[in-house]
Write a protein that holds these residues in place. Structure first.
Motif, mmCIF file in Angstrom:
data_model
loop_
_atom_site.group_PDB
_atom_site.id
_atom_site.type_symbol
_atom_site.label_atom_id
_atom_site.label_comp_id
_atom_site.label_asym_id
_atom_site.label_seq_id
_atom_site.Cartn_x
_atom_site.Cartn_y
_atom_site.Cartn_z
ATOM 1 N N ALA A 1 58.693 -1.497 -88.426
ATOM 2 C CA ALA A 1 59.268 -0.187 -88.132
ATOM 3 C C ALA A 1 58.404 0.579 -87.132
ATOM 4 N N ALA A 2 57.084 0.487 -87.292
ATOM 5 C CA ALA A 2 56.178 1.173 -86.371
ATOM 6 C C ALA A 2 56.313 0.620 -84.950
ATOM 7 N N ILE A 3 56.352 -0.714 -84.821
ATOM 8 C CA ILE A 3 56.512 -1.336 -83.505
ATOM 9 C C ILE A 3 57.822 -0.896 -82.864
ATOM 10 N N PHE A 4 58.895 -0.934 -83.644
ATOM 11 C CA PHE A 4 60.214 -0.535 -83.152
ATOM 12 C C PHE A 4 60.197 0.900 -82.652
ATOM 13 N N SER A 5 59.540 1.784 -83.388
ATOM 14 C CA SER A 5 59.487 3.195 -82.980
ATOM 15 C C SER A 5 58.702 3.381 -81.688
ATOM 16 N N VAL A 6 57.617 2.610 -81.531
ATOM 17 C CA VAL A 6 56.821 2.691 -80.298
ATOM 18 C C VAL A 6 57.678 2.294 -79.097
ATOM 19 N N LEU A 7 58.395 1.186 -79.221
ATOM 20 C CA LEU A 7 59.219 0.696 -78.117
ATOM 21 C C LEU A 7 60.379 1.638 -77.813
ATOM 22 N N GLN A 8 61.006 2.147 -78.848
ATOM 23 C CA GLN A 8 62.194 2.971 -78.649
ATOM 24 C C GLN A 8 61.891 4.256 -77.913
ATOM 25 N N HIS A 9 60.714 4.805 -78.126
ATOM 26 C CA HIS A 9 60.383 6.105 -77.532
ATOM 27 C C HIS A 9 59.492 5.988 -76.295
ATOM 28 N N SER A 10 59.187 4.766 -75.896
ATOM 29 C CA SER A 10 58.331 4.573 -74.731
ATOM 30 C C SER A 10 59.139 4.620 -73.439
ATOM 31 N N SER A 11 58.605 5.276 -72.434
ATOM 32 C CA SER A 11 59.243 5.285 -71.115
ATOM 33 C C SER A 11 58.997 3.973 -70.378
ATOM 34 N N CYS A 12 57.957 3.241 -70.786
ATOM 35 C CA CYS A 12 57.627 1.963 -70.149
ATOM 36 C C CYS A 12 57.318 0.911 -71.225
ATOM 37 N N PRO A 13 58.299 0.532 -72.028
ATOM 38 C CA PRO A 13 58.041 -0.370 -73.167
ATOM 39 C C PRO A 13 57.517 -1.739 -72.770
ATOM 40 N N GLU A 14 57.895 -2.232 -71.579
ATOM 41 C CA GLU A 14 57.423 -3.551 -71.156
ATOM 42 C C GLU A 14 55.975 -3.519 -70.674
ATOM 43 N N PHE B 1 64.263 -3.433 -74.812
ATOM 44 C CA PHE B 1 63.925 -2.212 -74.087
ATOM 45 C C PHE B 1 63.303 -2.593 -72.749
ATOM 46 N N TYR B 2 63.633 -1.822 -71.703
ATOM 47 C CA TYR B 2 63.222 -2.173 -70.343
ATOM 48 C C TYR B 2 62.462 -1.030 -69.678
ATOM 49 N N ASN B 3 61.581 -1.408 -68.748
ATOM 50 C CA ASN B 3 60.890 -0.431 -67.915
ATOM 51 C C ASN B 3 61.821 0.144 -66.869
ATOM 52 N N SER B 4 61.527 1.367 -66.480
ATOM 53 C CA SER B 4 62.215 1.951 -65.332
ATOM 54 C C SER B 4 61.402 1.662 -64.074
ATOM 55 N N ILE B 5 61.968 1.964 -62.927
ATOM 56 C CA ILE B 5 61.270 1.728 -61.657
ATOM 57 C C ILE B 5 59.965 2.521 -61.596
ATOM 58 N N SER B 6 59.943 3.661 -62.235
ATOM 59 C CA SER B 6 58.752 4.518 -62.200
ATOM 60 C C SER B 6 57.572 3.892 -62.923
ATOM 61 N N CYS B 7 57.793 2.811 -63.666
ATOM 62 C CA CYS B 7 56.716 2.188 -64.436
ATOM 63 C C CYS B 7 55.872 1.217 -63.610
ATOM 64 N N LEU B 8 56.245 0.981 -62.359
ATOM 65 C CA LEU B 8 55.529 -0.003 -61.545
ATOM 66 C C LEU B 8 54.055 0.330 -61.397
ATOM 67 N N SER B 9 53.731 1.617 -61.374
ATOM 68 C CA SER B 9 52.340 2.028 -61.172
ATOM 69 C C SER B 9 51.637 2.379 -62.481
ATOM 70 N N ILE B 10 52.298 2.132 -63.607
ATOM 71 C CA ILE B 10 51.737 2.487 -64.912
ATOM 72 C C ILE B 10 50.847 1.350 -65.418
ATOM 73 N N PRO B 11 49.595 1.629 -65.772
ATOM 74 C CA PRO B 11 48.729 0.558 -66.307
ATOM 75 C C PRO B 11 49.193 0.127 -67.696
ATOM 76 N N THR B 12 48.778 -1.049 -68.095
ATOM 77 C CA THR B 12 49.124 -1.566 -69.417
ATOM 78 C C THR B 12 48.545 -0.676 -70.517
ATOM 79 N N ILE B 13 49.363 -0.400 -71.502
ATOM 80 C CA ILE B 13 48.927 0.343 -72.683
ATOM 81 C C ILE B 13 48.662 -0.664 -73.796
#
Length: 336
Positions: A67-80, A39-51
C-alpha cells in the motif's frame, strides 16, 4: 462441486505458498495482490534526478508495504524516476516475485539483512513487534546500499503518502547534518529514557549542548555519505550494547537513534509524518489527525489499518488507507 482443474489449481497454489515460507514467516499466511496500474513520467521529468526510497520487507507487514509503494507511485509526478531499495531478512524469493508481479515496471532491488548482526544487541521492549531484528535494519542502510546511493528517503511499512515524494526527497541537509525528519519538541523527551539514564550524569550529558527533541524514525531523509564518514551505525550499536548491561530505555529501536541524532537533525514539516494513527503501543485505540496540512499518514502504534479492517473494527481514519490496499482475497472453492 467445483471443476477438477480449479481444484487442482487451488491445491498447487497452496503448495507453492507453503514452500515459500521460512523462519517467522511461517506464522503468517502469504498474501496475494492485484497488479497495480502503470504510472508514467511526464516530459518535465527528463531533468529530474533519481529519487531513492528505502523500506523493509517481510511477510507480516507486506500488505502495508505494498500500500505504501502504491501511494508513493500514485502521487509522484515522476514515478519512473523512483528507485526502491528493499531490505529483507527472509522469504526473499517470494517477496521479489510478489513485488515484481504487483508492480511489473517498478525499479527495485532487494538486499539481504543478516539478522545475526543485530539480534544479540536487541533488548526486550514494551511491545514484542518492536523487538524484531528487521526493525533495526534502518540503522544499517548506509552499509547495505551501494556507495552510488548518496541520499535516500526511508519509509516505514504502515503509512501512505498523499503528496509527491519529490518534495520530501528535496529536503536540504546542511553541512555535517546526515538526517532530516519532523521534530516534535512539545513531546516529553525525558519519557523515552529510564530514571537510571537521567540519574547518571555520565549518560545524560550525552544531550548536553543539544536542543534534543523527539522525532519518529518511520520517515527520514538520510545522507548516506555523511553517515558512512561519521560512523553513525557503530555509535547506535554502542548505545545498544550499553542497554544490554543497564536498562536505559524501553522503546525498541527509537532511543538509540535519539541518543545519536536528537538535536542534530534538519527539521521537516510535520505534514510529512502525521504519525500515531495506530494508537499507543498497548491498546492501539483510534486517534484523530493532528491539526494542519497532511502529506503523509502514518499508522505508528499497535493498531494497523489492515488488521482492523479485516476484523471489521476499523477506525475512521483507516478509510484513508483502504484505497491503496491491493490485497487479493484468498481463493474460495465456494466462489468457483
Amino acid at each position: 462441486m467445483p471443476p477438477l482443474h480449479l481444484l487442482l489449481l487451488f491445491l498447487s497454489t497452496s503448495a507453492l505458498s507453503c514452500a515459500a515460507r521460512t523462519g517467522d514467516d511461517r506464522h503468517h499466511p502469504l498474501p496475494q495482490f492485484r497488479e497495480a496500474p502503470q504510472f508514467y513520467n511526464s516530459i518535465s521529468c527528463l531533468s529530474i534526478p533519481t529519487i531513492h526510497v528505502a523500506m523493509t520487507l517481510d511477510v507480516a507487514y507486506l500488505r502495508g508495504s505494498v500500500a505504501a509503494i502504491f501511494s508513493v507511485l500514485q502521487h509522484s509526478s515522476c514515478p519512473e524516476s523512483i528507485q526502491f531499495h528493499f531490505i529483507a531478512s527472509s522469504s526473499i524469493s517470494f517477496l521479489n516475485s510478489t513485488i515484481r508481479s504487483t508492480f511489473p515496471s517498478l525499479s527495485f532491488q532487494i538486499y539481504h539483512f543478516d539478522e545475526s548482526r543485530v539480534s544479540g544487541l536487541i533488548s526486550t521492549s514494551i511491545r514484542k513487534a518492536l523487538d524484531r531484528p528487521l526493525n533495526y535494519a534502518r540503522s544499517y542502510l548506509p552499509l547495505l546500499l551501494p556507495d552510488s546511493v548518496h541520499k535516500v528517503v526511508y519509509l516505514d511499512s504502515d503509512l501512505v503518502l498523499v503528496d509527491d515524494i519529490a518534495r520530501l526527497a528535496s529536503t536540504p541537509l546542511p553541512d555535517k547534518v546526515a538526517l532530516a525528519a519532523p521534530e516534535y519538541c512539545n513531546a516529553n523527551f525525558t519519557s523515552y529514557f529510564t530514571p537510571t539514564f537521567w540519574s547518571n550524569p555520565a549518560l545524560s550529558m550525552a544531550f548536553e549542548g543539544r536542543k534534543a527533541c523527539y522525532f519518529n524514525t518511520g520517515v527520514m531523509v538520510m545522507d548516506l555519505d555523511k553517515w558512512r564518514v561519521s560512523g553513525f551505525t557503530a555509535q547506535i550499536e554502542e548505545w545498544m550494547e550499553l542497554q544490554k548491561r543497564m536498562r536505559i530505555y524501553e522503546l525498541g529501536s527509537l532511543p538509540p537513534f535519539l541518543l545519536v541524532f536528537a538535536g542534530r537533525i534538519a527539521a521537516v514539516d510535520h505534514r510529512w509524518n502525521q504519525h500515531g494513527l495506530g494508537g499507543d503501543n498497548y491498546r492501539g485505540l483510534c486517534r484523530n489527525l493532528h491539526p494542519g496540512p497532511v502529506s503523509l499518514l502514518h499508522w505508528s502504534g499497535k493498531g494497523k489499518p489492515w488488521v482492523r479492517i479485516d476484523a471489521k473494527r476499523p477506525c475512521p481514519l483507516d478509510a484513508l488507507w483502504q484505497p491503496y490496499d491491493l490485497i487479493r482475497r484468498p481463493f474460495s472453492l465456494e466462489d468457483a
